[in-house]
Design a protein around this motif. Sequence first.
Motif, PDB file in Angstrom:
ATOM      1  N   ILE A  35      -8.649 -11.579  -0.664  1.00 53.24           N
ATOM      2  CA  ILE A  35      -7.471 -11.738   0.180  1.00 53.24           C
ATOM      3  C   ILE A  35      -7.573 -10.766   1.352  1.00 53.24           C
ATOM      4  N   ASP A  36      -7.302 -11.258   2.560  1.00 53.10           N
ATOM      5  CA  ASP A  36      -7.326 -10.428   3.757  1.00 53.10           C
ATOM      6  C   ASP A  36      -5.974  -9.724   3.903  1.00 53.10           C
ATOM      7  N   MET A  37      -5.964  -8.395   3.794  1.00 49.60           N
ATOM      8  CA  MET A  37      -4.728  -7.626   3.825  1.00 49.60           C
ATOM      9  C   MET A  37      -4.520  -6.890   5.147  1.00 49.60           C
ATOM     10  N   THR A  38      -5.301  -7.209   6.179  1.00 49.45           N
ATOM     11  CA  THR A  38      -5.189  -6.444   7.414  1.00 49.45           C
ATOM     12  C   THR A  38      -3.839  -6.646   8.088  1.00 49.45           C
ATOM     13  N   TYR A  39      -3.313  -7.872   8.064  1.00 50.41           N
ATOM     14  CA  TYR A  39      -2.021  -8.115   8.701  1.00 50.41           C
ATOM     15  C   TYR A  39      -0.888  -7.450   7.919  1.00 50.41           C
ATOM     16  N   THR A  40      -1.007  -7.411   6.617  1.00 48.93           N
ATOM     17  CA  THR A  40      -0.001  -6.734   5.796  1.00 48.93           C
ATOM     18  C   THR A  40      -0.028  -5.236   6.052  1.00 48.93           C
ATOM     19  N   LEU A  41      -1.221  -4.665   6.104  1.00 51.99           N
ATOM     20  CA  LEU A  41      -1.338  -3.231   6.368  1.00 51.99           C
ATOM     21  C   LEU A  41      -0.880  -2.887   7.786  1.00 51.99           C
TER      22      LEU A  41
END
Length: 92
Positions: A35-41
């Motif tokens: 899962i790509d969490m860059t936008y959440t971070l």
Amino acid sequence: MKIKLTPLNIVSSICLVIGVLLLWSKKPVERPGQIDMTYTLAGFSFLSAVVFFVSDLIFRKFISSLKKLWIIEGVLVIFIVILVFIIKSSIS
């Protein structure tokens, strides 16, 4: 209104820079289930920058001395860093 440099201002600006860097760095997802969490971070970073900025304004409203403001905000930042390390070490 005079511009005062305070520890929460510094932390707020660091959070903004981290959020912008997270949005600019596009790392491809290596595994199909990852899962790509860059936008959440990045969103969390922007949200924490707003919280730090508002808390800095609140501290400035109640504390008039710049020296006391630096001490109180510095202690708050150190307390938050220690709390994050304690939570991180207890989770992993």
